[in-house]
Write an enzyme that holds these catalytic residues in place. Structure first.
Site, short mmCIF file in Angstrom:
data_model
loop_
_atom_site.label_atom_id
_atom_site.label_comp_id
_atom_site.label_asym_id
_atom_site.label_seq_id
_atom_site.Cartn_x
_atom_site.Cartn_y
_atom_site.Cartn_z
N HIS A 22 18.56 -9.04 -15.81
CA HIS A 22 17.29 -9.40 -15.14
C HIS A 22 17.80 -10.60 -14.17
O HIS A 22 17.42 -10.73 -13.18
CB HIS A 22 16.60 -10.10 -16.22
CG HIS A 22 16.02 -9.32 -17.29
ND1 HIS A 22 16.25 -9.36 -18.41
CD2 HIS A 22 15.43 -7.98 -16.99
CE1 HIS A 22 15.44 -8.32 -19.18
NE2 HIS A 22 15.16 -7.33 -18.40
N LYS A 46 4.89 -4.96 -29.34
CA LYS A 46 4.07 -5.21 -30.65
C LYS A 46 4.54 -6.05 -31.35
O LYS A 46 3.75 -7.09 -31.88
CB LYS A 46 4.13 -3.88 -31.53
CG LYS A 46 2.62 -2.84 -31.05
CD LYS A 46 2.50 -1.94 -32.30
CE LYS A 46 1.95 -0.57 -31.73
NZ LYS A 46 2.75 0.31 -31.50
N ARG A 95 18.43 0.88 -13.08
CA ARG A 95 19.93 0.65 -13.59
C ARG A 95 20.35 1.98 -13.47
O ARG A 95 21.76 2.19 -13.15
CB ARG A 95 19.95 0.26 -15.31
CG ARG A 95 19.41 -1.01 -15.43
CD ARG A 95 19.26 -1.26 -16.71
NE ARG A 95 18.15 -0.43 -17.29
CZ ARG A 95 17.50 -0.44 -18.34
NH1 ARG A 95 18.07 -1.51 -19.22
NH2 ARG A 95 16.30 0.22 -18.60
N SER A 133 17.57 -5.39 -23.09
CA SER A 133 17.14 -6.30 -23.95
C SER A 133 17.23 -5.95 -25.54
O SER A 133 17.66 -6.47 -26.39
CB SER A 133 15.70 -6.65 -23.67
OG SER A 133 15.83 -7.54 -22.60
#
Ligand code: PNS
Length: 166
Positions: A22, A46, A95, A133
């Site tokens: 990022h 969530k 990516r 991530s």
């Protein structure tokens, strides 16, 4: 789009947490556009590891020396947020081919929702093509090293969040 106006880009994402992939895209965006806003989605996942305010705090810290990088949280439709900010461009990182289908769907849906905002794709440095991530959290939790894959402050903060096993 008024050609003389400063170009504002929005770089949206979940950033749970911010990775060096990022960071790479944001630095490229900051060179290409007059201003870039890192727009952190509040209610995307969530059960995020980091609350939206923590994700924001980390990004603010990492980009504190960049005068044209801003960090904000947003909720609701991305195009509505981008329109409120009067952004010209949505930036997304690509990516690998595997990202393409989902990204194209989102870009075309966003274009259908608001024809004034273009999506621009940028490729991160090849060192980060496999980085996500989700993998960072998994590898870290299982005792693997993530040094060099996330900013130092993110690694420190992960240490306080995740009890490591593996
Ligand atoms: O980091 P991510 O999870 O790849 O980012 C996805 C994000 C935040 C860009 C996407 O989920 C999004 O834009 N969410 C906001 C809601 C929205 O506008 N949905 C319609 C997208 S076509």
């Amino acid at each position: 789009m008024d050609e003389k106006r400063n170009k504002l880009a929005v770089y949206p994402g979940t950033f749970d947490p911010l990775t060096n992939g990022h960071v790479d895209i944001i630095e490229r965006g900051a060179r290409l556009f007059d201003r870039i806003v890192v727009a952190i989605l509040v209610n995307g996942e969530k059960d995020p590891l980091f609350a939206a305010d923590e994700r924001k705090e980390l990004a603010v810290d990492v980009f504190s020396s960049f005068s044209n990088v801003e960090v904000e949280t947003f909720d609701g439709l991305l195009v509505d947020y981008a329109a409120r900010r009067e952004a010209d461009v949505i930036v997304r990182g690509l990516r690998a081919i595997s990202d393409f289908e989902y990204e194209m769907q989102m870009a075309l849906m966003n274009r259908r929702l608001n024809r004034m905002i273009e999506t621009v794709f940028m490729m991160p440095d090849e060192r980060y093509t496999y980085l996500s991530s989700r993998l960072v959290k998994e590898v870290y939790a299982l005792g693997g090293t993530i040094t060099g894959l996330v900013p130092e402050i993110v690694e420190t903060r992960l240490a306080s969040k995740i009890r490591r096993g593996g």
